[in-house]
Design an enzyme around this catalytic site. Structure first.
Site, short mmCIF file in Angstrom:
data_model
loop_
_atom_site.label_atom_id
_atom_site.label_comp_id
_atom_site.label_asym_id
_atom_site.label_seq_id
_atom_site.Cartn_x
_atom_site.Cartn_y
_atom_site.Cartn_z
N SER A 140 -17.41 41.31 44.93
CA SER A 140 -18.34 41.87 45.91
C SER A 140 -18.28 43.38 46.13
O SER A 140 -19.15 43.92 46.81
CB SER A 140 -18.16 41.19 47.25
OG SER A 140 -18.88 39.98 47.24
N LYS A 190 -18.74 47.94 55.91
CA LYS A 190 -19.33 46.61 55.73
C LYS A 190 -19.19 45.82 57.03
O LYS A 190 -18.17 45.92 57.72
CB LYS A 190 -18.61 45.89 54.58
CG LYS A 190 -19.24 44.58 54.16
CD LYS A 190 -18.53 44.01 52.92
CE LYS A 190 -19.13 42.70 52.47
NZ LYS A 190 -18.46 42.15 51.28
N SER A 248 -21.45 40.87 47.48
CA SER A 248 -21.99 40.86 48.82
C SER A 248 -21.98 42.22 49.52
O SER A 248 -22.67 42.38 50.54
CB SER A 248 -21.22 39.85 49.67
OG SER A 248 -19.86 40.22 49.77
N1 GLN Z 1 -20.62 36.51 44.71
C1 GLN Z 1 -19.35 35.87 44.94
C2 GLN Z 1 -19.51 34.77 45.96
O1 GLN Z 1 -20.60 34.53 46.35
C3 GLN Z 1 -18.35 36.88 45.37
C4 GLN Z 1 -18.43 37.23 46.78
C5 GLN Z 1 -17.40 38.18 47.23
O2 GLN Z 1 -16.69 38.78 46.43
N2 GLN Z 1 -17.27 38.30 48.53
O3 GLN Z 1 -18.58 34.14 46.35
#
Ligand code: GLN
Length: 446
Positions: free
Chosen positions: A151, A52, A127
């Site tokens: 995410s 990532k 994400s």
């Molecule tokens: N979708 C969640 C957010 O927007 C989680 C994101 C994540 O785990 N990095 O914060």
């Protein structure tokens, strides 16, 4: 092989932000030469892996899918990267994500929209959407993601692969560009549970460079894949199967529980009464931490800098206005507001208190049960552009994964059937530092 597959499908999937083909071939060649040597080779030897783009990689561009880091080439490797080098894996490239890991669909990337390999009209989740899509489409065998509120697990669920968010502190965060430091964890995304256990094994452990990494022995996760779950006690929170959870998703969980029962486990319904406050708590705390963490991107130290500023203040303002995307700005404003004097007690401090209540809910259940099981997400993957104009609906997608981060416990998402050709995910949550039991249960399905 990875690059061949990438050349076949990447045009459609769009999972990568950068490829490191020259270096990867060089590494592969070195490893090839080693093949003839008579020394022991680890199980991950020569495995192609995608990373990532918020994990820093020495000499390899790391953008966090943000314009503000569009020209950032790190001068050091994250601890997990050093560990992967020791395990002799091959880094294929960097994977797309929502900008600074804020999002659930990869639509917040400043560069491209990754697509779900099962249905190119749909999102891969986020994400870590690039990380999940690259594994699901066979571009790489393994990838690393990060999980602050879901995410790793949510995209794993949307793409039909296995994604583990380890216990907070299990994996070093050194070299992970921080979103919300008290919630972030790096974890593995793979096709199988066994692969996942191997990869976590390679990256876990105490790191002097991260004061929040835990001084806990790392057990052999693979040894826990015994197939034996006789006598295991499973808790199923009623809040995880309630309103908003699609009927097909609910049904897939009951089907999975039947399989586990056949294998000798038993389950009961329980309650995590503070779950309903998790979303609000998460968005207050994570945005507060993000507003502090992202203050370092000022156009002076690294990354993008605006052209022709009139003054230092103007440089800060313009750099950040031009460099950050809409969602990131929304979070910075929310966090700055929640932390400002006069509001601190009402929002940030209150949220910290509720976080403790949520953690206590889990501890209470784990006094009597070995694992908690529920869906990973309320629905399968949604369509591209379906939720972009409605941040609250987008946020609600993580309703079942966020409590796990707030409590700091580990959770995995494994494939659990389909709804109209779209993969569904089963979430298994364990006690602090008990990834072994999670893997044991997850493996029982394979
Ligand atoms: N979708 C969640 C957010 O927007 C989680 C994101 C994540 O785990 N990095 O914060």
């Amino acid at each position: 092989e990875s690059y061949k597959r990438i050349s076949e499908v990447e045009e459609k999937v769009q999972a990568f932000l950068s490829l490191d083909e020259e270096k990867a071939r060089e590494t592969a060649k070195k490893l090839d030469e080693k093949l003839h040597l008579d020394e022991s080779k680890g199980l991950l030897f020569g495995m192609p892996i995608g990373v990532k783009d918020n994990i820093v990689t020495k000499g390899l561009r790391t953008t966090c899918a943000s314009k503000i880091l569009s020209n950032f080439d790190p001068i050091y490797d994250a601890t997990v990267m050093n560990k992967l080098h020791n395990a002799e894996t091959i880094t294929i490239g960097k994977l797309n994500m929502d900008e600074f890991a804020m999002g659930s669909s990869n639509e917040n990337s400043a560069y491209k929209k990754t697509r779900n390999p099962w249905d190119l009209e749909r999102v891969p989740g986020g994400s870590s959407g690039g990380s999940a899509a690259a594994v699901a489409s066979g571009e790489v065998l393994f990838s690393l993601g990060s999980d602050t509120g879901g995410s790793i697990r949510q995209p794993a669920s949307f793409c039909g692969v296995v994604g583990m968010k380890p216990t907070y502190g299990r994996v070093s965060r050194f070299g992970l560009v921080a979103f919300a430091s008290s919630l972030d964890q790096i974890g593995p995304i793979t096709r199988t549970v066994e692969d996942n256990a191997y990869l976590l094994q390679a990256i876990a452990g105490l790191d002097p460079m991260d004061s929040t990494s835990a001084n806990m022995a790392v057990p052999s996760f693979v040894e826990s894949l015994t197939g034996n779950i006789k006598g295991l006690k499973i808790a199923v929170p009623k809040e995880y199967l309630g309103e908003g959870v699609k009927e097909e998703v609910r049904q897939s969980i009951f089907d999975a529980l039947k399989i586990l029962e056949k294998l000798g486990a038993s389950w009961e319904e329980v309650s995590l009464p503070h779950s309903k406050y998790a979303l609000a708590t998460y968005y207050l705390l994570s945005s507060s931490e993000a507003s502090a963490n992202l203050s370092r991107f000022d156009g002076v130290r690294y990354g993008y800098r605006t052209e022709n500023p009139e003054s230092l203040m103007d440089l800060y303002k313009k750099t950040r206005a031009e460099g950050f995307g809409e969602e990131v700005k929304r979070r910075i404003m929310l966090g700055t507001f929640a932390l400002s004097s006069g509001y601190y007690d009402a929002y940030y401090k209150k949220a910290q208190k509720v976080r403790t209540l949520i953690k206590n809910d889990f501890e209470e259940v784990f006094k009597q049960y070995d694992v908690i099981i529920g869906p990973t997400t309320p629905t399968p993957a949604f369509k591209i552009d379906e939720n972009t104009h409605d941040p609250l609906t987008m946020y609600a997608n993580d309703i079942l994964t966020i409590p796990v981060n707030l409590a700091g416990v580990p959770g995995i998402s494994i494939p659990c059937g389909f709804d109209n050709g779209l993969p569904l995910g089963l979430q298994i949550i364990g006690k602090h530092f008990d990834e072994s039991t999670i893997y044991r249960v997850a493996h029982a399905f394979e």
